[in-house]
Design a protein around this motif. Structure first.
Motif, PDB file in Angstrom:
ATOM      1  N   MET A 192      47.946 -12.034  88.234  1.00 25.20           N
ATOM      2  CA  MET A 192      47.127 -13.093  88.484  1.00 25.20           C
ATOM      3  C   MET A 192      46.723 -12.754  90.045  1.00 25.20           C
ATOM      4  SD  MET A 192      48.427 -16.531  86.810  1.00 25.20           S
ATOM      5  CE  MET A 192      47.193 -17.510  87.199  1.00 25.20           C
ATOM      6  N   THR A 193      45.819 -13.436  90.505  1.00 24.49           N
ATOM      7  CA  THR A 193      45.339 -13.543  92.118  1.00 24.49           C
ATOM      8  C   THR A 193      44.531 -15.006  92.152  1.00 24.49           C
ATOM      9  OG1 THR A 193      44.598 -12.349  93.803  1.00 24.49           O
ATOM     10  CG2 THR A 193      43.375 -12.221  91.961  1.00 24.49           C
ATOM     11  N   THR A 194      44.117 -14.930  93.372  1.00 22.96           N
ATOM     12  CA  THR A 194      43.389 -16.420  93.616  1.00 22.96           C
ATOM     13  C   THR A 194      41.692 -15.936  93.952  1.00 22.96           C
ATOM     14  OG1 THR A 194      44.143 -16.326  95.811  1.00 22.96           O
ATOM     15  CG2 THR A 194      45.188 -17.769  94.080  1.00 22.96           C
ATOM     16  N   THR A 195      40.846 -16.973  93.747  1.00 29.79           N
ATOM     17  CA  THR A 195      39.626 -16.705  94.393  1.00 29.79           C
ATOM     18  C   THR A 195      38.965 -17.965  95.012  1.00 29.79           C
ATOM     19  OG1 THR A 195      37.412 -15.842  93.656  1.00 29.79           O
ATOM     20  CG2 THR A 195      38.554 -17.413  92.245  1.00 29.79           C
ATOM     21  N   PRO A 196      37.850 -17.991  95.931  1.00 34.14           N
ATOM     22  CA  PRO A 196      37.560 -19.151  96.612  1.00 34.14           C
ATOM     23  C   PRO A 196      37.152 -20.003  95.521  1.00 34.14           C
ATOM     24  CG  PRO A 196      37.146 -17.206  97.929  1.00 34.14           C
ATOM     25  CD  PRO A 196      37.596 -16.689  96.588  1.00 34.14           C
ATOM     26  N   LEU A 197      37.251 -21.198  95.648  1.00 39.81           N
ATOM     27  CA  LEU A 197      36.506 -22.276  94.787  1.00 39.81           C
ATOM     28  C   LEU A 197      35.817 -23.257  95.889  1.00 39.81           C
ATOM     29  CD1 LEU A 197      35.822 -23.346  91.929  1.00 39.81           C
ATOM     30  CD2 LEU A 197      37.960 -24.647  92.143  1.00 39.81           C
ATOM     31  N   SER A 198      34.643 -23.114  95.953  1.00 37.61           N
ATOM     32  CA  SER A 198      33.867 -24.080  96.723  1.00 37.61           C
ATOM     33  C   SER A 198      33.713 -25.326  96.125  1.00 37.61           C
ATOM     34  CB  SER A 198      32.531 -23.496  97.134  1.00 37.61           C
ATOM     35  OG  SER A 198      31.728 -23.427  96.102  1.00 37.61           O
ATOM     36  N   SER A 199      33.254 -26.505  97.083  1.00 36.54           N
ATOM     37  CA  SER A 199      33.028 -27.838  96.662  1.00 36.54           C
ATOM     38  C   SER A 199      31.831 -28.030  95.779  1.00 36.54           C
ATOM     39  CB  SER A 199      32.929 -28.713  97.816  1.00 36.54           C
ATOM     40  OG  SER A 199      31.819 -28.287  98.600  1.00 36.54           O
ATOM     41  N   PHE A 200      31.206 -26.928  95.907  1.00 33.48           N
ATOM     42  CA  PHE A 200      29.803 -26.727  94.882  1.00 33.48           C
ATOM     43  C   PHE A 200      30.254 -26.487  93.620  1.00 33.48           C
ATOM     44  CE2 PHE A 200      26.632 -24.383  92.921  1.00 33.48           C
ATOM     45  CZ  PHE A 200      25.531 -25.255  92.713  1.00 33.48           C
ATOM     46  N   ALA A 201      31.036 -25.500  93.617  1.00 38.01           N
ATOM     47  CA  ALA A 201      31.584 -24.898  92.250  1.00 38.01           C
ATOM     48  C   ALA A 201      32.278 -25.972  91.470  1.00 38.01           C
ATOM     49  CB  ALA A 201      32.433 -23.812  92.305  1.00 38.01           C
ATOM     50  N   ARG A 202      33.062 -26.463  92.459  1.00 40.57           N
ATOM     51  CA  ARG A 202      33.792 -27.918  91.474  1.00 40.57           C
ATOM     52  C   ARG A 202      33.046 -28.916  91.066  1.00 40.57           C
ATOM     53  NH1 ARG A 202      37.323 -26.944  96.342  1.00 40.57           N
ATOM     54  NH2 ARG A 202      36.456 -28.842  97.297  1.00 40.57           N
ATOM     55  N   GLY A 203      31.963 -29.103  91.856  1.00 38.14           N
ATOM     56  CA  GLY A 203      30.907 -30.017  91.190  1.00 38.14           C
ATOM     57  C   GLY A 203      30.310 -29.789  90.229  1.00 38.14           C
ATOM     58  N   LEU A 204      30.058 -28.396  89.977  1.00 37.54           N
ATOM     59  CA  LEU A 204      29.407 -27.758  88.829  1.00 37.54           C
ATOM     60  C   LEU A 204      30.361 -28.019  87.655  1.00 37.54           C
ATOM     61  CD1 LEU A 204      27.035 -26.368  87.559  1.00 37.54           C
ATOM     62  CD2 LEU A 204      27.791 -24.359  88.350  1.00 37.54           C
ATOM     63  N   LEU A 205      31.815 -27.559  87.852  1.00 33.76           N
ATOM     64  CA  LEU A 205      32.752 -27.718  86.955  1.00 33.76           C
ATOM     65  C   LEU A 205      32.929 -28.563  86.308  1.00 33.76           C
ATOM     66  CD1 LEU A 205      35.183 -25.021  88.292  1.00 33.76           C
ATOM     67  CD2 LEU A 205      33.683 -24.591  86.531  1.00 33.76           C
TER      68      LEU A 205
END
Length: 680
Positions: A192-205
């Motif tokens: 596993m690794t990590t990737t950035p998760l922006s506030s815009f992406a959280r709002g879309l999810l």
């Protein structure tokens, strides 16, 4: 002898010189003990009696007796070192060999030995039990540890510890360093690794429906883009300093970036372009010819694309846009960076200036590759007209090169002065002895074509009446006009006394936009392979004839059952050779390229070339007339429109329809008797 000690084992630490070690507990024979040599690390090595050590009993006449072990290795005993421990353990066998018979004697020594053996065996069992486990009463432990010690299985122990089952996925997750706005994801099995998760992406999810997702993306219900309008005077000035720049009244750099779509309303309607640069005072747009007249710019819009939306589009569609550095040796930094060059990767690169010749392109240090035009033609001087020209590049893994789709055609449009013409030649090769021969052709260019010219020649003397028609439908077996406009040429030979082979040819010149792929069509007999008719052009016959390849797949009428249609895409070298061959002497008429191709090359029946999969021009859309109206493009109004008027072209991939056989040319070894008869 009595059993006066409870010891069942004893340990001695070596000193590097002592080879004899005593044991205080009694044994009945030398086989009743075992000896180990242990190290500080805990490993134990069993010693062999008679090889590593000997046993001597202290009182052999009064058993059980203590004794001494003596190391006796050959050629010389090896005394244990201070890092070694001698462990002596009593190991009597669990047997009973004393038998007392009825009426027989009961010796006291036998009874004592029996009792001593029983006590010693109980001491051995107690010693073994002590080595295996410890009583909870004998250790100092917390209540929690005591509960853990008596857990019946691993599941109960994990429940007591509040622990999870250990596996590769949990191990991979535990190895990540968590931080704000990071999302873990799997990169493989158990990794596993990590990737950035922006506030815009959280709002879309967290959107619960497609409608909510469209609202977050600021896309309307039809799937189109939401345009945001700027106010004239407040945000921009209505008079443009040049045909590609807009003066800004307010700083819009936070909203408009490189690649942002721009829509403007000027005289004649709405036009969509793309932002090249945006500063606080100036907006440069490509793909739109702005008017510099007073108050010519009426409305200005921009898309609401965010950086993340741009990244999503570029990654999913393998599409990138960036500024280029260098004129002939072009580099660019694509964002987000592609991991590798992928077939059909699409890049739009803003040129730094006019090219001087051959060009290369290297994005993000992924390797420098040549830039070529369609059909693998090298770049020539001026194919990139100047700074801010947007190069439309597509990577071809087969060529290992970048193919430019719009060389010499800035931003998908061309001005009236850059319109060029091409010619197409259609011919009929006939061996006749009287009678009638006729053919119909659909020529490219359609309403953009000029009046065709005709020629014919024969090796026979005599009368050969020929009827040649342009744009007229005559009776011809198997020909169907269909439901689309076509530029039809009809040629007919009637009667006459000729008894040899003749060649009838029609040549039409027409307005074209590029001529990206050359097309050679041959109608021939399936059995004899005799070419009855042939057509050569730099454009597909659907160009100008509706622009729909499926409706105009080839230039001939419907072939008969004994006929077949061959398609060849000559190479640039073959076309160049045919053009050179076409030039005749001063007192001889020049050949057409079609005739030269037929004389220089045969159809290679063993070849199986790939069908072209690049978009080619199939038509020209409406143009802006001098009166400011959008009118349909044709040969007349193309000549009348003002200089630099935008003229958009339509590009499509030509499908290989059923019945079209794709082949290649091969050089002829010698001229055939038939060709000698036709051409002298």
């Amino acid at each position: 002898m009595t059993v006066e000690t409870t010891d069942n084992r004893i340990s001695h630490v070596g000193d590097g010189s002592t080879i004899q070690f005593a044991f205080p507990f009694g044994i009945f024979g030398t086989d009743d003990i075992v000896v180990y040599l242990a190290t500080a690390g805990g490993s134990k090595v069993l010693q062999q009696r008679g090889v590593d050590y000997d046993v001597t009993l202290t009182n052999p006449d009064d058993l059980p007796s203590p004794g001494v072990i003596t190391f006796c290795q050959l050629p010389a005993p090896v005394p244990p070192t201070p890092q070694q421990t001698v462990k002596i353990v009593r190991t009597l066998p669990y047997t009973q060999e004393i038998e007392i018979t009825n009426g027989g004697p009961m010796p006291a020594a036998s009874l004592n030995e029996a009792f001593d053996r029983a006590v010693i065996l109980m001491q051995q069992l107690q010693d073994q039990l002590r080595q295996a486990t410890m009583s909870l009463g004998e250790i100092v432990a917390s209540d929690f540890f005591k509960l853990l010690a008596v857990s019946g299985n691993a599941t109960a122990a994990r429940a007591l510890l509040q622990a999870q089952q250990l596996n590769n996925n949990l191990t991979a997750l535990s190895g990540l360093s968590g931080a704000a706005n990071l999302l873990p994801y799997f990169t493989g099995t158990g990794t596993m690794t990590t990737t950035p998760l922006s506030s815009f992406a959280r709002g879309l999810l967290d959107d619960q429906s497609p409608a909510a997702a469209r609202t977050t993306l600021q896309v309307d219900n039809s799937g189109g883009v939401t345009w945001k309008q700027l106010a004239s005077g407040t945000d921009f000035q209505t008079t443009c300093p040049t045909a590609s720049t807009i003066t800004m009244s307010s700083d819009q750099t936070a909203n408009i970036k490189f690649g942002t779509l721009i829509k403007v309303k000027i005289s004649g309607g709405y036009y969509v372009g793309q932002c090249v640069t945006c500063t606080a005072v100036l907006l440069t747009v490509s793909g739109v010819a702005l008017s510099t007249g007073s108050n010519a710019l009426q409305e200005l819009y921009y898309t609401s694309f965010s950086d993340m939306e741009r990244d999503i589009q570029q990654v999913t569609k393998r599409y990138y846009a960036a500024d280029g550095s260098g004129v002939d040796t072009v580099t660019a930094t694509l964002d987000p960076p592609p991991p590798a060059l992928v077939d059909k990767m699409h890049c739009r690169i803003v040129a730094a200036g006019k090219n001087t010749g051959a060009m290369t392109f290297e994005p993000n240090a992924l390797g420098r590759k040549d830039i070529v035009k369609l059909n693998n033609v090298p770049m020539a001087e001026g194919d990139i007209p100047g700074q801010y020209f947007v190069m439309d590049l597509q990577y071809s893994s087969a060529l290992d090169k970048w193919v430019i789709l719009n060389a010499g055609v800035p931003n998908g449009v061309i001005s009236q002065s850059k319109l060029k013409t091409s010619s197409e030649t259609a011919g009929t090769l006939s061996i006749i002895s009287g009678g009638t021969v006729e053919s119909s052709y659909t020529l490219p260019g359609g309403e953009y074509g000029f009046m065709p010219s005709f020629r014919c020649w024969t090796n026979e003397s005599g009368r050969w009446p020929v009827n040649l028609y342009s744009g007229l439908l005559q009776d011809y077996d198997g020909y169907t006009l269909g439901n689309t406009n076509k530029n039809v040429i009809y040629m007919k030979f009637t009667g006459g006394t000729i008894a040899g082979t003749s060649w009838f040819q029609c040549n039409q010149r027409y307005v074209t936009s590029s001529g990206e792929v050359p097309w050679f069509f041959a109608l021939r007999d399936k059995t004899t392979k005799f070419v009855k008719a042939a057509v050569f052009s730099l454009d597909h016959p659907c160009f100008g004839n509706g622009g729909k390849p499926a409706l105009v797949p080839h230039p001939f009428q419907t072939p008969k059952d004994d006929e077949e249609i061959i398609v060849v895409h000559p190479t640039p070298e073959q076309i160049a050779a045919a053009e050179d061959y076409s030039v005749r002497g001063d007192d001889e008429a020049d050949y057409s390229v079609l005739r030269s191709l037929l004389e220089l090359y045969d159809i290679d029946e063993d070849s199986k070339p790939s069908w072209p999969d690049v978009p080619v021009t199939v038509g020209i859309t409406k143009v802006l007339s001098p009166q400011g109206r959008m009118v349909k493009a044709n040969a007349d109004n193309l000549k009348a429109v003002p200089e630099n008027t935008p003229i958009e072209v339509i590009k499509k991939v030509i499908p290989q329809t059923e019945g079209l056989i794709c082949r290649a040319f091969k050089a002829k070894e010698t001229k055939t008797a038939k060709e000698d008869a036709v051409h002298g």
